[in-house]
Enzyme design. Structure first.
Site, PDB file in Angstrom:
ATOM      1  N   ASP A 201     -29.117  20.202  18.630  1.00  0.00           N
ATOM      2  CA  ASP A 201     -28.238  19.754  17.553  1.00  0.00           C
ATOM      3  C   ASP A 201     -27.531  20.882  16.797  1.00  0.00           C
ATOM      4  OD1 ASP A 201     -29.492  17.518  18.495  1.00  0.00           O
ATOM      5  OD2 ASP A 201     -29.860  16.622  16.554  1.00  0.00           O
TER       6      ASP A 201
ATOM      7  N   GLU B 134     -41.974  14.542  13.241  1.00  0.00           N
ATOM      8  CA  GLU B 134     -40.885  15.039  14.075  1.00  0.00           C
ATOM      9  C   GLU B 134     -40.870  16.568  14.113  1.00  0.00           C
ATOM     10  OE1 GLU B 134     -36.015  14.423  14.342  1.00  0.00           O
ATOM     11  OE2 GLU B 134     -37.062  14.103  12.445  1.00  0.00           O
TER      12      GLU B 134
END
Length: 797
Positions: free
Chosen positions: A543, A767
């Site tokens: 990302d 996460e």
């Protein structure tokens, strides 16, 4: 004579006329010739336009054209009875469904009446971080037969469990048990809503037999019955029989139908009864609400009337306890057999937590059906991919309850350790999503229920965009680490994958090729992303990890080049295993892994590290457009130039190490290993941070509102690749063998200790983890690739 003269005159006039006509013909010849050429040119132009339009139309359709008609999933639905029913509705707290495109679904909602009246709490249904449950997740789940889940919601603890029976050769039956207890001394009131629903397009029907019993029929199942049994402490019950706009609207439908029960002095909130459109007696949503007082237990029994003889004996009460206990014991025994955690000296509480972490991965395997929205450079607007099923584990039930291509490769490292059949089934479903170009959409948003939870800007998938080919990492793992578990049938399945794997590999080599031989470049970076500090590279999976500041076609990316090296190595391995010619792939691997080539493309001699290359400057910042404008844009303070992005050090810099491409005797291996242990770079007591503290973008926002994502936090999947590589180098002869072993032991201990500690504190695996405190952050629960901590504990690489 006169006649002769007249005849002679006529002859002369005829000759003169003929000469004149001849001259006219001669004048017309060039004109005819020109007209002929003109018509020829026009026809050629028309044919060219027609050919162009035909070819353009062909190019437009390629993005939505299947690879071929030979499906990789050769058995589905009731042909795989042991996996027909399951907890496949991963985005809800508890739900059961079949592996059919339009399955009847069964699920649970709940709310605490007093809080709902006060407007402080909505109905619990979809897994949602905004619900602020203290914790929830599977404690045990074997992926096929049973599951036990615990959900802590304020003063209440709910426990959901299910057991399947008789599904070895047919769909069988199952029972779900719901238990509710109070976490405080005072008893609690709770409204439970159990429902059966179908999609609009589903064949068959459902109807209420009574408040506590439903009936239904589908072509696949035949007649089936759902009965609520063994409930106690029920204060009030009500029912809703209606039509819902879709599975994604079930909770909204319930909310809209709630009303005061005036017959009971306004004490209860009831469901609305029969709310069908006039003249329509075919509901697709039937729900029963029970207002109960804790402690409460209820069993939901699903049965299929295969013989047409009506209700059979119930799988309930003591019989349920026996079956649940038997499956639980088998699960615990198999878990120890596969992962050997007790044998490695882990405490019982560590083993219990590892089992729960792993169970959440298996319990996060869902079944989806629908079509993606896709685009290519030849289409003017999004088009629908073909409708297809996907059997896939999800990264997070609360935030990412859908399939992601590169996540799946990491998931299947764990799943294949447990059950190779499940893993190959998952991979087959993904490969069936390949189009004629060899492209697989990287994010699968299939069906209304999944699409309703995805921001609009992420829905459309573009066919020039890739994702790391981690499914090949799984197949390599199967053929090496798990080779003893592979049967001849498993190898035959992988052999059937071969044409698609070849096409996939070829697609990467065409679509992601770099500017110089032996290099690759991620597509999808936007030159117009002026509001981003560093234009994102979503396709890499990393990302906002900082790349070259100005995206151009001159970029070359070290991580993608390393992925392609390992992909070619794996293709050669598979080819050898199934009796195909591996030479092409072996040669590609030799080229891409050549140390001289790798160093020429990516090695910074001054910084002694690997780095991306592109049009870059470190002198960028986010700032206001003007004093009167609150919008932030990227401000470039120094002219960029083509160079290595060498001051950025983080996960991308490690890829030659992570994928074991650095020779064991190379001094560069020593440089990378030494950098791993420096606290100002990547080392923390909790794992390796994603970006060094010395990097210009460390912990900086990428936009005015986007917090840092891959710019400092600790990610378990990359740490898993790191310990895997360190394990490899600690067993490879060379001058850095002992150093790799030391770092391996320290990093493995840090990772395992922190993940288990945070799980015990919060009830969640996360996460990512904070690089300064070790605290979990990002979405939760995230038992996709973060569950790789179990393989790290087991030292299975």
């Amino acid at each position: 004579m006169v006649r002769q003269r007249r005849g002679h005159g006529q002859q002369e006039r005829g000759s003169s006329e003929r000469r004149q006509l001849h001259r006219i013909d001669e004048d017309n010849e060039p004109r005819k010739s020109r007209m002929s050429w003109l018509w020829t040119i026009v026809m050629l132009l028309l044919l060219s336009v027609a050919a162009h339009l035909t070819y353009t139309g062909y190019l437009e359709t390629r993005v939505t054209t299947r690879f071929d008609n030979n499906k990789m999933v050769t058995k589905s639905g009731l042909e795989v009875p042991q996996r027909y029913w399951g907890s496949y509705r991963t985005g809800v707290y508890f739900g059961m469904a079949t592996r059919e495109p339009h399955s009847p679904v069964l699920g649970l909602m709940w709310y605490q009446p007093q809080k709902l009246i006060q407007g402080a709490q909505s109905i619990r249904h979809n897994c949602d971080q905004g619900d602020n449950l203290k914790r929830y997740g599977w404690l045990q789940h074997d992926g096929v037969n049973f599951g036990i889940q615990e959900l802590v919601d304020g003063p209440l603890t709910l426990k959901t469990s299910f057991v399947k029976r008789g599904h070895e050769t047919c769909a069988g039956e199952w029972t779900a048990r719901v238990e509710a207890v109070s976490n405080v001394e005072k008893e609690q009131e709770l409204s439970l809503i159990f429902y059966v629903a179908t999609e609009e397009k589903a064949e068959g029907w459902i109807q209420e037999d009574s408040v506590m019993r439903f009936e239904g029929h589908t072509p696949q199942l035949g007649d089936f019955f759902v009965t609520l049994l063994n409930y106690s402490n029920v204060l009030h019950s009500s029912q809703l029989v209606t039509k819902s706009e879709g599975l994604h609207k079930l909770r909204d439908t319930v909310m809209a139908s709630l009303k005061w029960d005036v017959l009971n002095n306004n004490k209860f909130i009831s469901l609305g009864g029969v709310l069908l459109p006039k003249g329509d007696n075919k509901p697709n949503f039937i729900a029963t609400q029970l207002l109960v007082r804790t402690p409460f237990t209820m069993e939901v029994v699903y049965q299929r009337d295969e013989a047409g003889s009506g209700i059979q004996s119930f799988l309930a009460s003591q019989e349920f306890d026996i079956e649940l206990g038997r499956h639980s014991e088998n699960f615990q025994r198999k878990f120890e057999d596969k992962f050997q955690l007790r044998a490695k000296g882990y405490k019982q509480e560590d083993v219990v937590d590892a089992r729960a972490t792993f169970s959440n991965l298996l319990g996060g395997i869902g079944y989806f059906y629908g079509s993606s929205l896709v685009m290519s450079k030849y289409t003017n607007e999004p088009r629908s991919y073909w409708k297809a099923p996907l059997y896939s584990a999800v990264p997070s039930r609360s935030f990412f309850p859908r399939g992601f291509l590169w996540d799946e490769g990491f998931h299947e490292l764990l799943v294949s350790t447990w059950d190779v059949d499940i893993s190959l089934d998952v991979i087959a479903h993904w490969l069936d999503l390949m189009n004629i170009e060899g492209w697989i959409p990287r994010e699968q948003i299939l069906g209304e229920e999944a699409r309703s939870r995805v921001p609009e800007e992420f829905v459309v998938q573009r066919n020039e965009n890739a994702n790391p080919p981690t499914l090949l990492l799984t197949l390599k793992y199967m053929l090496t680490t798990m080779h003893g578990s592979l049967s001849k049938e498993h190898v035959n399945t992988i052999s059937r994958f071969w044409p698609r794997l070849q096409k996939w590999f070829s697609w990467y080599n065409v679509s992601q090729i770099g500017p110089v031989p032996g290099s690759y470049r991620w597509r999808g970076r936007s030159v117009n992303a002026i509001h981003e500090l560093n234009p994102k590279t979503l396709t890499s999976g990393l990302d906002d990890y900082p790349r070259a500041s100005h995206p151009t076609e001159e970029e070359r990316h070290v991580d993608l080049t390393c992925w392609m090296a390992v992909a070619s190595q794996t293709m050669a391995l598979i080819a050898d295993k199934i009796g195909q010619n591996s030479e092409r792939y072996s040669d590609t691997f030799a080229t891409l892994s050549d140390p001289l080539q790798m160093n020429k493309l990516f090695w910074s001699e001054s910084m002694r590290r690997y780095a991306d290359f592109g049009l870059h400057t470190d002198a960028v910042k986010l700032g206001r457009k003007s004093k009167n404008d609150s919008t932030f844009i990227r401000i470039v303070q120094e002219r960029p130039r083509l160079q290595l992005v060498e001051k950025t050090f983080g996960y991308v810099s490690l890829f030659p190490l992570l994928l074991c491409l650095i020779p064991a005797n190379s001094p560069k291996l020593g440089d990378v290993l030494n950098d791993l242990r420096k606290p100002d770079l990547l080392w923390t007591p909790y794992g390796l941070r994603s970006l060094s503290t010395t990097s210009p973008a460390y912990l900086k926002k990428n936009t005015q509102h986007d917090p840092p994502y891959w710019r400092g936090p600790i990610w378990i999947n990359i740490n898993y690749l790191t310990v895997k590589a360190l394990f490899h180098y600690s067993r490879s002869e060379g001058p850095y063998k002992e150093l790799a072993g030391e770092i391996y032991l320290q990093l493995r201990e840090n990772l395992v200790t922190n993940v288990l500690k945070r799980y015990r504190e919060t009830g969640f695996v996360y996460e990512q983890y904070n690089d300064k405190t070790g605290e979990g952050q990002g979405c939760k629960p995230f038992t996709g690739w973060s569950a790789l901590v179990v393989l790290i504990m087991a030292e299975i690489y």
